[in-house]
Structures are given as C-alpha cells and as structure tokens.
Design a protein around this motif. Structure first.
Motif, PDB file in Angstrom:
ATOM      1  N   ARG A   1      97.983  57.706  62.270  1.00  0.00           N
ATOM      2  CA  ARG A   1      99.190  57.092  63.191  1.00  0.00           C
ATOM      3  C   ARG A   1      99.570  55.791  62.457  1.00  0.00           C
ATOM      4  O   ARG A   1      98.844  54.855  62.125  1.00  0.00           O
ATOM      5  CB  ARG A   1      98.952  56.976  64.633  1.00  0.00           C
ATOM      6  CG  ARG A   1      98.643  58.422  65.392  1.00  0.00           C
ATOM      7  CD  ARG A   1      98.670  58.090  66.646  1.00  0.00           C
ATOM      8  NE  ARG A   1      98.412  59.265  67.474  1.00  0.00           N
ATOM      9  CZ  ARG A   1      98.284  59.583  68.698  1.00  0.00           C
ATOM     10  NH1 ARG A   1      98.183  58.326  69.431  1.00  0.00           N
ATOM     11  NH2 ARG A   1      97.823  60.599  69.382  1.00  0.00           N
ATOM     12  N   ARG A   2     100.790  55.847  62.446  1.00  0.00           N
ATOM     13  CA  ARG A   2     101.557  54.391  61.988  1.00  0.00           C
ATOM     14  C   ARG A   2     101.035  53.323  62.935  1.00  0.00           C
ATOM     15  O   ARG A   2     101.101  53.314  64.022  1.00  0.00           O
ATOM     16  CB  ARG A   2     103.161  54.657  61.963  1.00  0.00           C
ATOM     17  CG  ARG A   2     103.705  53.313  61.300  1.00  0.00           C
ATOM     18  CD  ARG A   2     105.132  53.671  61.552  1.00  0.00           C
ATOM     19  NE  ARG A   2     106.049  52.257  61.195  1.00  0.00           N
ATOM     20  CZ  ARG A   2     106.685  52.202  59.840  1.00  0.00           C
ATOM     21  NH1 ARG A   2     106.709  53.018  59.175  1.00  0.00           N
ATOM     22  NH2 ARG A   2     107.263  51.011  59.819  1.00  0.00           N
TER      23      ARG A   2
ATOM     24  N   SER B   1     105.772  62.918  55.261  1.00  0.00           N
ATOM     25  CA  SER B   1     104.597  62.111  54.438  1.00  0.00           C
ATOM     26  C   SER B   1     104.348  62.922  53.184  1.00  0.00           C
ATOM     27  O   SER B   1     103.603  62.748  52.403  1.00  0.00           O
ATOM     28  CB  SER B   1     103.503  62.151  55.239  1.00  0.00           C
ATOM     29  OG  SER B   1     103.150  63.495  55.633  1.00  0.00           O
TER      30      SER B   1
ATOM     31  N   GLN C   1      99.648  57.826  55.009  1.00  0.00           N
ATOM     32  CA  GLN C   1      99.079  59.134  54.385  1.00  0.00           C
ATOM     33  C   GLN C   1      98.574  58.360  53.133  1.00  0.00           C
ATOM     34  O   GLN C   1      99.395  58.008  52.454  1.00  0.00           O
ATOM     35  CB  GLN C   1      99.916  60.348  54.069  1.00  0.00           C
ATOM     36  CG  GLN C   1      99.449  61.435  53.296  1.00  0.00           C
ATOM     37  CD  GLN C   1      98.549  62.216  54.252  1.00  0.00           C
ATOM     38  OE1 GLN C   1      98.909  62.247  55.606  1.00  0.00           O
ATOM     39  NE2 GLN C   1      97.909  62.852  53.557  1.00  0.00           N
TER      40      GLN C   1
ATOM     41  N   ASP D   1     106.237  58.076  61.446  1.00  0.00           N
ATOM     42  CA  ASP D   1     105.426  58.365  62.393  1.00  0.00           C
ATOM     43  C   ASP D   1     103.798  58.428  61.943  1.00  0.00           C
ATOM     44  O   ASP D   1     102.866  58.404  62.705  1.00  0.00           O
ATOM     45  CB  ASP D   1     105.384  60.170  62.815  1.00  0.00           C
ATOM     46  CG  ASP D   1     105.489  60.877  61.559  1.00  0.00           C
ATOM     47  OD1 ASP D   1     105.688  60.519  60.597  1.00  0.00           O
ATOM     48  OD2 ASP D   1     105.438  62.126  61.712  1.00  0.00           O
ATOM     49  N   ARG D   2     103.599  58.154  60.556  1.00  0.00           N
ATOM     50  CA  ARG D   2     102.411  58.165  60.093  1.00  0.00           C
ATOM     51  C   ARG D   2     102.090  57.516  58.861  1.00  0.00           C
ATOM     52  O   ARG D   2     103.060  57.325  58.224  1.00  0.00           O
ATOM     53  CB  ARG D   2     101.673  59.624  60.097  1.00  0.00           C
ATOM     54  CG  ARG D   2     102.439  60.340  59.009  1.00  0.00           C
ATOM     55  CD  ARG D   2     101.736  61.935  59.155  1.00  0.00           C
ATOM     56  NE  ARG D   2     100.389  62.255  58.610  1.00  0.00           N
ATOM     57  CZ  ARG D   2      99.289  62.138  59.307  1.00  0.00           C
ATOM     58  NH1 ARG D   2      99.299  62.259  60.452  1.00  0.00           N
ATOM     59  NH2 ARG D   2      98.396  62.308  58.631  1.00  0.00           N
TER      60      ARG D   2
ATOM     61  N   ARG E   1      92.311  53.031  57.194  1.00  0.00           N
ATOM     62  CA  ARG E   1      92.918  52.567  58.087  1.00  0.00           C
ATOM     63  C   ARG E   1      92.778  51.296  58.547  1.00  0.00           C
ATOM     64  O   ARG E   1      94.093  50.348  58.755  1.00  0.00           O
ATOM     65  CB  ARG E   1      92.340  53.247  59.735  1.00  0.00           C
ATOM     66  CG  ARG E   1      93.041  52.902  60.875  1.00  0.00           C
ATOM     67  CD  ARG E   1      92.070  53.740  62.112  1.00  0.00           C
ATOM     68  NE  ARG E   1      92.006  54.950  61.874  1.00  0.00           N
ATOM     69  CZ  ARG E   1      92.720  55.922  62.255  1.00  0.00           C
ATOM     70  NH1 ARG E   1      94.006  55.732  62.848  1.00  0.00           N
ATOM     71  NH2 ARG E   1      92.250  57.185  62.010  1.00  0.00           N
TER      72      ARG E   1
END
Length: 235
Positions: free
Chosen positions: A169-170, A124, A160, A157-158, A43
């Motif tokens: 989350r993006r 994704s 991965q 939206d994200r 992250r």
C-alpha cells in the motif's frame, strides 16, 4: 537564400529516431535478468523516501544506499516528458547524483547502491516511461560508480518494485505536509535534495552532585606547577 531543409513543426520525428528512443528502454524481463540486487526491506525504503520528499505526480526520487541500506543521499525532482527517452533520463539522474554525493569510480567494485522511486498516475504495470527510467538509472549508476538498484513505482493506491513482483500500500502522508516536487504555476521544475549524514555522538552531560574538592589539595591551573612545589623550589 536558405540552405538545407527544416521539418515543419507538425511533422513527427523520423522513424530512426523513434527506434533509437525505444531502444533505450528496458522491459521487466530484461531488468530482472540484469542481476539487480534485491532490497532486504523495500517497504522501509519506500516509506523513508516518501517521508523525506512527499512526492507528487511525475516526481522522481533517486537515493543512494550504503551496504546496510541506509539512505546516505537523495534528490527529488519533477520530470515531464512527452516522449520518454532513457538517454535524457540518464542525464538528469546523473546531474542530481553529482550534486548530492561524490562518485565512486576509483573503487574496484561499487559499494553503494542507487535506487529510483517514480511517482506517477495510472496502474502499477510497466509502461514505456518506466522502461526509460530503468535504462537511465542503469546507465547513470555505471557512470557514477554505483550499483544499479531497484526501480520502484508509486501509483495512487500502491507501490511496486518492478521486475520483482513485490509491492504494498502507498504510504499515507501527514495532513500538514505539503508535497514536494510538483511544478509551480509557470511549469518550472522544483528540486528537493536531502543529504543524510551519520549522527555525531552527544557530548557527555555534566555529572550531578559532584563532590566539592578539598581546598587543602592544590589545584593545577593552566598546566603550571602547583603552588606548594614552587615554594619548595625557591628555598
């Protein structure tokens, strides 16, 4: 008179060429079994790269991490390919790595790791384009003396980490920042390179309330002998 045969532009490439292109892809299962080192904090890596480059659609960010997972160099660029080919992706990744950081081919074992963040539309889940980027990243790392690290997709939206199942989350960009890496009106590919260097220690600040030096004690100026010593020698 003409020699040879030219294929009409509307004809598709030979089946052998397409098979070779498909062979230059890696699926998530192959990627997971290749011993790719896991990121301790994906992250934080994603947020840091997103904050540096503000990627738009079809933008790739290749970054080199030191053993503490700090970004030492990174480059972002837009790559549009109708038929994704790992060989072409390998060449463009290698070109950008050579521009931002020296190779480590003289080392017995790699100490730095290259990761790739690819921003694209869609879901994704794995695509052929992802497989080509995986193949290209692994080969480019070998040719530049780096460890092959994580491949991360960034969708609307994200994010991965493919082959690991980790995501989130993006990151949300600031409203005042303009995304980098998007092609201009002429379709020219834009490139953004960032090199991170260790911060130099600040020089010590001047002390406050320094006591005034006594005038009875001679001061050295320019490395010469004190005035009192020169008078003694003259006698």
């Amino acid at each position: 008179m003409t020699f040879g045969f030219a294929s009409p532009p509307h004809m598709s490439p030979p089946a052998s060429a397409d098979s070779a292109r498909l062979g230059r892809m890696l699926e998530p299962a192959e990627w997971a079994s290749a011993g790719i080192p896991l990121l301790r904090n994906p992250r934080e890596v994603v947020a840091g790269l997103h904050d540096r480059h503000r990627p738009g659609p079809s933008t790739a960010i290749v970054a080199v991490l030191d053993p503490q997972e700090r970004v030492t160099a990174s480059a972002s660029f837009t790559e549009l390919a109708a038929a994704p080919d790992g060989w072409e992706f390998r060449n463009v990744l290698l070109a950008h790595l050579r521009r931002v950081i020296p190779h480590d081919l003289r080392l017995r074992a790699p100490v730095r790791t290259a990761v790739l963040l690819y921003c694209r539309e869609g879901e994704s889940r794995w695509t052929e384009t992802d497989g080509a980027w995986m193949w290209g990243l692994r080969d480019a790392c070998t040719l530049h003396g780096l460890r092959c690290g994580a491949y991360i997709t960034l969708t609307p939206d994200r994010w991965q980490v493919l082959g690991e199942g980790r995501g989130g989350r993006r990151p949300r960009p600031s409203a005042t920042d303009e995304p980098l890496g998007q092609p201009g009106p002429s379709g020219v590919r834009r490139t953004e390179m960032r090199r991170t260097t260790a911060a130099r220690p600040e020089a010590p600040r001047a002390a406050v309330n320094i006591p005034v030096q006594s005038r009875s004690v001679p001061r050295r100026t320019g490395g010469g002998a004190p005035e009192a010593h020169r008078h003694t020698a003259a006698r």
